[in-house]
Scaffold this motif. Sequence first.
Motif, PDB file in Angstrom:
ATOM      1  N   SER A 147       0.952  -1.139  -0.047  1.00 45.22           N
ATOM      2  CA  SER A 147      -0.022   0.065   0.103  1.00 45.22           C
ATOM      3  C   SER A 147       0.889   1.264   0.031  1.00 45.22           C
ATOM      4  O   SER A 147       0.295   2.286  -0.434  1.00 45.22           O
ATOM      5  N   CYS A 148       1.976   1.157   0.678  1.00 44.90           N
ATOM      6  CA  CYS A 148       3.059   2.259   0.389  1.00 44.90           C
ATOM      7  C   CYS A 148       4.259   2.034  -0.206  1.00 44.90           C
ATOM      8  O   CYS A 148       4.837   2.929  -0.757  1.00 44.90           O
ATOM      9  N   THR A 153      10.633  -0.962  -7.639  1.00 39.80           N
ATOM     10  CA  THR A 153      11.511   0.106  -7.924  1.00 39.80           C
ATOM     11  C   THR A 153      11.647   0.682  -6.396  1.00 39.80           C
ATOM     12  O   THR A 153      11.022  -0.016  -5.449  1.00 39.80           O
ATOM     13  N   GLN A 154      12.513   1.644  -6.309  1.00 40.78           N
ATOM     14  CA  GLN A 154      12.683   2.266  -5.115  1.00 40.78           C
ATOM     15  C   GLN A 154      11.456   2.819  -4.336  1.00 40.78           C
ATOM     16  O   GLN A 154      11.204   2.588  -3.200  1.00 40.78           O
ATOM     17  N   GLY A 155      10.482   3.440  -5.080  1.00 38.79           N
ATOM     18  CA  GLY A 155       9.202   3.796  -4.593  1.00 38.79           C
ATOM     19  C   GLY A 155       9.104   5.280  -3.749  1.00 38.79           C
ATOM     20  O   GLY A 155      10.229   5.795  -3.567  1.00 38.79           O
ATOM     21  N   LYS A 156       8.011   5.764  -3.647  1.00 37.45           N
ATOM     22  CA  LYS A 156       8.065   7.226  -3.262  1.00 37.45           C
ATOM     23  C   LYS A 156       8.276   7.334  -1.722  1.00 37.45           C
ATOM     24  O   LYS A 156       8.463   8.164  -1.107  1.00 37.45           O
ATOM     25  N   ALA A 157       8.051   6.100  -0.889  1.00 36.39           N
ATOM     26  CA  ALA A 157       8.060   6.079   0.276  1.00 36.39           C
ATOM     27  C   ALA A 157       9.305   6.173   0.808  1.00 36.39           C
ATOM     28  O   ALA A 157       9.454   6.848   2.012  1.00 36.39           O
ATOM     29  N   LEU A 158      10.278   5.776   0.235  1.00 35.92           N
ATOM     30  CA  LEU A 158      11.701   5.853   0.704  1.00 35.92           C
ATOM     31  C   LEU A 158      12.470   7.118   0.286  1.00 35.92           C
ATOM     32  O   LEU A 158      13.592   7.344   0.817  1.00 35.92           O
ATOM     33  N   THR A 162       9.332  12.686  -1.667  1.00 38.61           N
ATOM     34  CA  THR A 162       7.908  12.259  -2.316  1.00 38.61           C
ATOM     35  C   THR A 162       7.386  11.332  -1.031  1.00 38.61           C
ATOM     36  O   THR A 162       6.176  10.952  -1.467  1.00 38.61           O
ATOM     37  N   GLN A 163       8.192  11.229  -0.110  1.00 43.92           N
ATOM     38  CA  GLN A 163       7.375  10.385   0.972  1.00 43.92           C
ATOM     39  C   GLN A 163       6.198  10.747   1.477  1.00 43.92           C
ATOM     40  O   GLN A 163       5.318  10.337   1.719  1.00 43.92           O
ATOM     41  N   ALA A 164       6.063  12.147   1.825  1.00 44.02           N
ATOM     42  CA  ALA A 164       4.932  12.723   2.154  1.00 44.02           C
ATOM     43  C   ALA A 164       3.842  12.519   1.383  1.00 44.02           C
ATOM     44  O   ALA A 164       2.468  12.501   2.017  1.00 44.02           O
ATOM     45  N   GLU A 165       3.796  12.539   0.089  1.00 42.93           N
ATOM     46  CA  GLU A 165       2.778  12.152  -0.824  1.00 42.93           C
ATOM     47  C   GLU A 165       2.183  11.050  -0.631  1.00 42.93           C
ATOM     48  O   GLU A 165       0.850  10.668  -0.649  1.00 42.93           O
ATOM     49  N   VAL A 166       2.982  10.031  -0.117  1.00 41.68           N
ATOM     50  CA  VAL A 166       2.269   8.644   0.014  1.00 41.68           C
ATOM     51  C   VAL A 166       1.655   8.576   1.530  1.00 41.68           C
ATOM     52  O   VAL A 166       0.540   8.176   1.581  1.00 41.68           O
ATOM     53  N   CYS A 167       1.963   9.291   2.410  1.00 43.45           N
ATOM     54  CA  CYS A 167       1.356   9.446   3.770  1.00 43.45           C
ATOM     55  C   CYS A 167       0.111  10.156   3.704  1.00 43.45           C
ATOM     56  O   CYS A 167      -0.891   9.782   4.358  1.00 43.45           O
TER      57      CYS A 167
END
Length: 321
Positions: A147-148, A153-158, A162-167
């Motif tokens: 979900s996060c 790929t590395q992803g936005k959460a890490l 871009t981490q705040a966009e996931v939260c």
Amino acid sequence: MTRDKHGAGFDMHIKHLFAFILLLWSSLSYGAGESADENPCKGMAEGEVMGVEVCGECHEDKVTDMRMNPHGQAADARTPFAADGCETCHGPGTTHFEVEGNCIISLRGRFGESVEMRNDICLGCHSSDMMHWAGSTHESEDLACTSCHAIHTQGKALERTTQAEVCYQCHKDIRAQSFRSSTHPIRDGKVVCSDCHNPHGSVGPAALKESGINETCYRCHAEKRGPFLWEHFPVTEDCSLCHRAHGSSHENLLTRQRPQLCQQCHQTESGGMGRRHVRRFLDFDDPADPRRKRFIVGESCTNCHSQVHGSNHPSGVFLLR
């Protein structure tokens, strides 16, 4: 005494309705059982490993992305690719061809995999840093790792930018607070959610990394820690009594503007000693209407009581120096 035909007809309707409900219930139960027994993906973990090269014949883009990802470093014995490659997480490749439905384990739940099953695959490697996951807020909300996080790929959460966009996908109220006039530099990526919170669970409140709010704030604001000779008790108790961590409409993340913030505790300062202070509400000091003395405007308490977080000066009992 015999019942009339209307009463008998009513009883007949009740019997028919009851029989219909029983028939509907049995059919639903049978359908559910049949679906579970005939699920083509049931037992999909049983099969033979085929290797990354076979997966790459159809999923070349996925394999290429994985080789650029920490999960895909075959030289590192800790990674999935060091074991069975793609099939370490997705299950044996033969089930993708030989089982009706082309079944593999989908971490997105495409084949009806439960959240618990998908998370268990991740926890097979990431158990050491997930000791507080069980019983955490996100686990209790039945949240999947995917979900996060992105797997290939590395992803936005890490990524800090871009981490705040996931939260914010779930915490929309926090997003709104971050756009207020006074806020931590969250939108600039200088402060991110994981600097203060552990999304995988913690022993502190609100999934904070530290045991309490103050200890979390002191990680950056060490000068506020003390100990001080003269302490301001709300400061030592809880920073959030005066500050909103995610954003505020008042300066310095204050919960209210000054001096109203101070007067939540120091209510008597608008009278007595307060008469020697600066102008009062509406510039009046009418003894017949003491309510007008509640708000001191034009100046602020901290113009004089500058050491509001505590003082070590021998004469700093009133936090003046």
